[in-house]
Design an enzyme around this catalytic site. Structure first.
Site, short mmCIF file in Angstrom:
data_model
loop_
_atom_site.label_atom_id
_atom_site.label_comp_id
_atom_site.label_asym_id
_atom_site.label_seq_id
_atom_site.Cartn_x
_atom_site.Cartn_y
_atom_site.Cartn_z
N ASN A 1 -7.33 -4.20 5.68
CA ASN A 1 -7.88 -3.40 6.78
C ASN A 1 -8.56 -4.27 7.83
O ASN A 1 -9.61 -3.92 8.38
CB ASN A 1 -8.85 -2.33 6.26
CG ASN A 1 -8.13 -1.04 5.88
OD1 ASN A 1 -7.32 -0.52 6.65
ND2 ASN A 1 -8.42 -0.51 4.69
N GLU B 1 -3.89 1.89 -2.91
CA GLU B 1 -3.93 3.34 -2.68
C GLU B 1 -2.98 4.09 -3.62
O GLU B 1 -2.15 4.88 -3.18
CB GLU B 1 -3.63 3.68 -1.21
CG GLU B 1 -4.81 3.42 -0.29
CD GLU B 1 -4.78 4.29 0.97
OE1 GLU B 1 -5.34 5.40 0.91
OE2 GLU B 1 -4.21 3.87 1.99
N ASN C 1 0.87 -1.17 0.00
CA ASN C 1 0.00 0.00 0.00
C ASN C 1 0.92 1.23 0.00
O ASN C 1 1.57 1.53 1.00
CB ASN C 1 -0.92 0.01 1.23
CG ASN C 1 -1.84 1.23 1.25
OD1 ASN C 1 -1.44 2.32 0.84
ND2 ASN C 1 -3.05 1.06 1.71
N ASP D 1 -4.25 -4.70 1.05
CA ASP D 1 -4.57 -4.08 2.34
C ASP D 1 -5.98 -4.51 2.71
O ASP D 1 -6.95 -3.98 2.16
CB ASP D 1 -4.46 -2.56 2.21
CG ASP D 1 -4.84 -1.83 3.50
OD1 ASP D 1 -5.21 -2.51 4.47
OD2 ASP D 1 -4.77 -0.59 3.52
N HIS E 1 2.37 2.03 5.27
CA HIS E 1 2.43 0.56 5.17
C HIS E 1 3.80 0.14 4.66
O HIS E 1 4.49 0.92 3.99
CB HIS E 1 1.40 0.03 4.17
CG HIS E 1 -0.03 0.29 4.54
ND1 HIS E 1 -0.89 -0.70 4.93
CD2 HIS E 1 -0.76 1.44 4.55
CE1 HIS E 1 -2.09 -0.19 5.17
NE2 HIS E 1 -2.04 1.11 4.95
#
Length: 260
Positions: free
Chosen positions: A152, A34, A7, A150, A251
């Site tokens: 999350n 991202e 990320n 990612d 990250h």
DNA sequence: ATGTCTAGAGCATCTAGA
């Protein structure tokens, strides 16, 4: 075959970091999240000069995912099936062929979901349910695949310096962890956890509050492997040192080495 | 818990998202 997920938190802001990383560490496949860029604005030279072909699924301002590969990527698809109304660029799939077999790579940027409860958390849980449907499809088709990016999701208390601080957060709520376990319990392998049972290995440290200096981290960037791909795993590691470099992402990359 | 960061709109410094 070495695959890395990263990320980058803005591909333009991370141009030099990512260019150096591709050159020095040379993953065969880099799965990015991202990128915060539309497809046309992705700085293609940063990867093409290092010998990668580039497949992006971007949008304006935020989100955005990409697959960079030294070898051809086949059958690239963009977007997670299951909701025609979902316009957020968070998912890309493509097939990479290794010396000993092919693997379907699913690159994802799972919604953060905060604040929870609320509409953003509802979107996260719905997205996780759609991801589970996609995993079931791939398993039923017996396609060797991996899901990476990612997520999350903090899978369990070993994956945070301060687990209690995340109990009411969208990344650590019981419902989030239950949805993660439903996915894993389809028969997928959390690659890093399979290799390393110990607590204290993280992939994200917040920019705020000196989180890096205090090693206040969480493990939220993952590889989930289908059974055939799990059988081919040589190693899975976290490139922690990247967080201490100049102008880092929040990250760090996670690496998977496959005997493929 | 937060002393942060990125991108966009648009030209100074906000806002949103994380």
């Amino acid at each position: 075959m070495k695959i890395a997920t990263f990320n980058v938190n803005g591909i333009k802001a991370r141009y030099l970091t990512v260019a150096d990383w591709l050159r020095e560490d040379a993953p065969d496949v880099a799965v990015l999240q991202e990128i915060k860029s539309v497809d046309e604005a992705f700085p293609r030279d940063l990867a093409e000069d290092a010998g990668y072909e580039i497949h992006t699924h971007g949008q304006k301002g935020f989100n955005g995912v990409a697959i960079l590969s030294k070898t051809a990527v086949e059958d690239v698809t963009r977007g997670l099936p299951g909701d025609d109304e979902d316009e957020q660029a968070r998912y890309i799939e493509g097939t990479v062929i290794g010396d000993r077999g092919a693997v379907r790579i699913c690159g994802l940027y799972l919604p953060n979901g905060n604040p929870a409860p609320g509409p953003k958390y509802d979107y996260k849980l719905a997205w996780m349910a759609r991801l589970e449907v996609r995993a079931r499809q791939l398993l039923a088709e017996e396609v060797p695949f991996l899901m990476t990016g990612d997520f999350n999701v903090i899978p369990d208390d070993r994956d945070a310096t301060r687990p209690k601080a995340w109990e009411d957060d969208a990344l650590g709520l019981p419902q989030t962890r239950a949805a993660w376990r439903r996915l894993v319990n389809l028969g997928l392998t959390d690659a890093f956890r399979a290799r390393t049972p110990a607590a204290g290995h993280y992939s994200f440290w917040d920019y705020q509050g000196n989180a890096w200096d205090r090693n206040d981290g969480i493990r939220i960037d993952h590889f989930l492997l289908s059974p055939a791909v799990a059988d081919a795993m040589r190693d899975c590691t976290i490139q922690t040192e990247m967080r201490g470099r100049e102008k880092p992402s929040d990250h760090v990359p996670v690496w998977l080495d496959l005997d493929l």
